[in-house]
Design an enzyme around this catalytic site. Structure first.
Site, PDB file in Angstrom:
ATOM      1  N   HIS A 239     -25.020 -28.290 -10.209  1.00  0.00           N
ATOM      2  CA  HIS A 239     -23.661 -27.770 -10.111  1.00  0.00           C
ATOM      3  C   HIS A 239     -23.572 -26.839  -8.908  1.00  0.00           C
ATOM      4  O   HIS A 239     -24.541 -26.146  -8.567  1.00  0.00           O
ATOM      5  CB  HIS A 239     -23.270 -27.030 -11.388  1.00  0.00           C
ATOM      6  CG  HIS A 239     -22.862 -27.939 -12.506  1.00  0.00           C
ATOM      7  ND1 HIS A 239     -21.798 -27.678 -13.333  1.00  0.00           N
ATOM      8  CD2 HIS A 239     -23.368 -29.124 -12.925  1.00  0.00           C
ATOM      9  CE1 HIS A 239     -21.659 -28.652 -14.223  1.00  0.00           C
ATOM     10  NE2 HIS A 239     -22.607 -29.545 -13.998  1.00  0.00           N
TER      11      HIS A 239
ATOM     12  N   GLU B  87     -22.226 -23.984  -8.273  1.00  0.00           N
ATOM     13  CA  GLU B  87     -22.503 -22.560  -8.471  1.00  0.00           C
ATOM     14  C   GLU B  87     -24.006 -22.292  -8.472  1.00  0.00           C
ATOM     15  O   GLU B  87     -24.469 -21.291  -7.906  1.00  0.00           O
ATOM     16  CB  GLU B  87     -21.901 -22.094  -9.801  1.00  0.00           C
ATOM     17  CG  GLU B  87     -20.384 -22.228  -9.886  1.00  0.00           C
ATOM     18  CD  GLU B  87     -19.931 -23.533 -10.534  1.00  0.00           C
ATOM     19  OE1 GLU B  87     -18.881 -23.541 -11.182  1.00  0.00           O
ATOM     20  OE2 GLU B  87     -20.636 -24.550 -10.364  1.00  0.00           O
TER      21      GLU B  87
ATOM     22  N   ARG C 107     -26.304 -20.362  -5.565  1.00  0.00           N
ATOM     23  CA  ARG C 107     -27.109 -19.198  -5.948  1.00  0.00           C
ATOM     24  C   ARG C 107     -28.576 -19.385  -5.565  1.00  0.00           C
ATOM     25  O   ARG C 107     -29.222 -18.457  -5.059  1.00  0.00           O
ATOM     26  CB  ARG C 107     -26.965 -18.959  -7.445  1.00  0.00           C
ATOM     27  CG  ARG C 107     -27.703 -17.713  -7.954  1.00  0.00           C
ATOM     28  CD  ARG C 107     -28.975 -18.112  -8.655  1.00  0.00           C
ATOM     29  NE  ARG C 107     -29.766 -16.964  -9.101  1.00  0.00           N
ATOM     30  CZ  ARG C 107     -30.877 -17.075  -9.775  1.00  0.00           C
ATOM     31  NH1 ARG C 107     -31.338 -18.280 -10.127  1.00  0.00           N
ATOM     32  NH2 ARG C 107     -31.563 -16.003 -10.121  1.00  0.00           N
ATOM     33  N   ARG C 108     -29.126 -20.579  -5.774  1.00  0.00           N
ATOM     34  CA  ARG C 108     -30.518 -20.810  -5.396  1.00  0.00           C
ATOM     35  C   ARG C 108     -30.691 -20.753  -3.880  1.00  0.00           C
ATOM     36  O   ARG C 108     -31.706 -20.264  -3.373  1.00  0.00           O
ATOM     37  CB  ARG C 108     -31.016 -22.142  -5.964  1.00  0.00           C
ATOM     38  CG  ARG C 108     -31.049 -22.165  -7.495  1.00  0.00           C
ATOM     39  CD  ARG C 108     -31.579 -23.486  -8.036  1.00  0.00           C
ATOM     40  NE  ARG C 108     -33.012 -23.606  -7.850  1.00  0.00           N
ATOM     41  CZ  ARG C 108     -33.934 -23.095  -8.669  1.00  0.00           C
ATOM     42  NH1 ARG C 108     -33.560 -22.425  -9.742  1.00  0.00           N
ATOM     43  NH2 ARG C 108     -35.222 -23.270  -8.435  1.00  0.00           N
TER      44      ARG C 108
ATOM     45  N   LYS D 142     -24.484 -18.873 -17.054  1.00  0.00           N
ATOM     46  CA  LYS D 142     -25.349 -18.443 -15.950  1.00  0.00           C
ATOM     47  C   LYS D 142     -24.702 -17.312 -15.155  1.00  0.00           C
ATOM     48  O   LYS D 142     -25.376 -16.342 -14.782  1.00  0.00           O
ATOM     49  CB  LYS D 142     -25.669 -19.633 -15.046  1.00  0.00           C
ATOM     50  CG  LYS D 142     -26.593 -20.639 -15.728  1.00  0.00           C
ATOM     51  CD  LYS D 142     -27.100 -21.715 -14.805  1.00  0.00           C
ATOM     52  CE  LYS D 142     -28.112 -22.598 -15.538  1.00  0.00           C
ATOM     53  NZ  LYS D 142     -28.689 -23.655 -14.705  1.00  0.00           N
TER      54      LYS D 142
END
Length: 409
Positions: A78, A80, A84-85, A219
């Site tokens: 996904h 998001e 983030r990663r 998350k």
């Protein structure tokens, strides 16, 4: 905390669109496909400048049976999560620069690195996150109530007339494909506003076997309460909180659902937050949102990181697109944001911190310590996460502790 005005919010989002438009077509939607875009941006309050530092697109998630103990397959694609990663890689590079005395977003304070006082981070995503935040009332303006009306008409009797049908139609809610955890109470799936339970931890839908990845609502709530940095970066610099969250236009939006899903989960007692976030909605519409013209999710996901090498990769089914068949199953050929490669990045930085290396590794070589064991060494983060699961989420998805891989440096 500085509040953002609407013009500035749109400026932030336009920066995301401008970057997206410069990227190659590979991984982007074609024909009638749609996708989600998410970005992390650096905001310098002293100059009012904003800059995209990571970008992700996508809406896919692999099933539990496809997860790899080597950490070389991305479980959740996904947008998001990808953004983030990718943001983690940006943070790692800046930690490395700071340790080398180069220009960085971090400055030294006592024995840890901290974010420069003038800097904050903004998160943008083109729609509300899947899961609890997406369960919001419909306004009565939507045209697509066919499923609700059909169910009601099939059950129609003398007690259900057209006015009842109309009333239930107006009381309907937008739904999420994310499912309640198997060991918890399940949705009633009754027509109308009672279809879903509220405040539940959910796992994302996936093709074939069920996924073990929790919804983006869960998350993001975790990021808000613990910081976005995760357990390994927490060892270097402690918590990094996102102050500003911006959500896209042209899609359902509800401030109430965001507060419920991300901040309080209908709890009677409010948990103290390190930073209380602010939520905004832009007036700009991402061109590839899901609508009546874009009906199929794009199979690929884009990963972009602002770094010295300007990392750009495309993910399909959790793996890097373009890798030869001969090398496809090698952990070193996995995505730059895979568990394997993020852990390798972490260990390379640990090697440049002799004192930290001694604390974490004792007499061992850093590349002999498995991933899951190293994460457990982040006791501060681990203890806070345990308390959050008990006091806020109440429960969490159950994943096998399979990631005991080591990395060849």
């Amino acid at each position: 905390m500085y509040s953002l005005n609407s013009d500035f919010v749109d400026k932030v989002v336009q920066n995301c669109f401008d970057l997206y438009n410069t990227l190659p077509k590979t991984g982007k939607p074609v024909d009638k496909e749609w996708t989600v875009i998410s970005c992390f941006l650096k905001y310098d309050r002293s100059t009012n400048d904003v800059e995209v530092v990571s970008l992700g697109t996508g809406s896919k998630c692999i099933g539990a049976s496809k997860m790899s103990p080597s950490g070389d397959v991305l479980n959740d694609s996904h947008a998001e999560v990808i953004a983030r990663r990718a943001f983690l890689l940006y943070l790692y590079e800046n930690i490395y620069k700071a340790n080398k005395g180069e220009t960085s977003i971090f400055v030294k304070e006592l024995e840890q690195w901290k974010l420069n006082d003038n800097l904050e981070f903004i998160f943008y995503t083109s729609q509300l996150p899947c899961g609890d935040a997406s369960i919001i009332p419909k306004n009565g303006e939507e045209e697509f109530y066919g499923d609700i009306l059909t169910q009601l008409k099939h059950k129609a009797d003398d007690d259900i007339n057209e006015s009842v049908i109309k009333r239930r139609k107006l009381n309907d809610i937008h739904r999420t494909g994310a499912k309640c955890l198997t060991h918890c109470e399940q949705d009633s799936r009754e027509p109308g506003s009672n279809y879903h339970l509220l405040g539940q931890v959910r796992t994302k839908p996936g093709r074939g076997d069920r996924t073990l990845s929790v919804s983006c609502s869960d998350k993001i709530a975790k990021w808000i309460h613990l910081g976005v940095q995760g357990s390994l970066i927490d060892i270097f610099c402690g918590s990094i909180f996102i102050k500003y969250f911006i959500f896209g236009a042209g899609v359902p939006y509800s401030q109430e659902s965001l507060n419920r899903a991300l901040l309080n989960r209908n709890m009677e007692v409010t948990i103290q937050l390190g930073v209380v976030p602010e939520f905004y909605q832009t007036s700009l519409v991402f061109p590839n949102i899901r609508d009546i013209e874009h009906i199929r999710p794009a199979p690929g996901s884009i990963v972009w990181v602002k770094s010295g090498n300007q990392l750009l990769e495309v993910a399909v089914l959790g793996k890097k697109l373009g890798v030869t068949k001969k090398r496809a199953n090698l952990p070193s050929s996995s995505l730059c944001i895979s568990k394997y490669n993020i852990y390798r990045t972490f260990l390379n930085i640990v090697k440049s911190f002799p004192d930290l290396k001694r604390v974490l590794c004792d007499q061992e070589n850093v590349d002999t310590i498995p991933y899951n064991l190293m994460k457990s060494k982040s006791t501060r983060y681990r203890d806070r996460w345990k308390a959050l699961k008990c006091n806020f989420f109440k429960t969490w998805t159950l994943k096998p502790d399979m990631w005991d891989f080591c990395v060849n440096l």
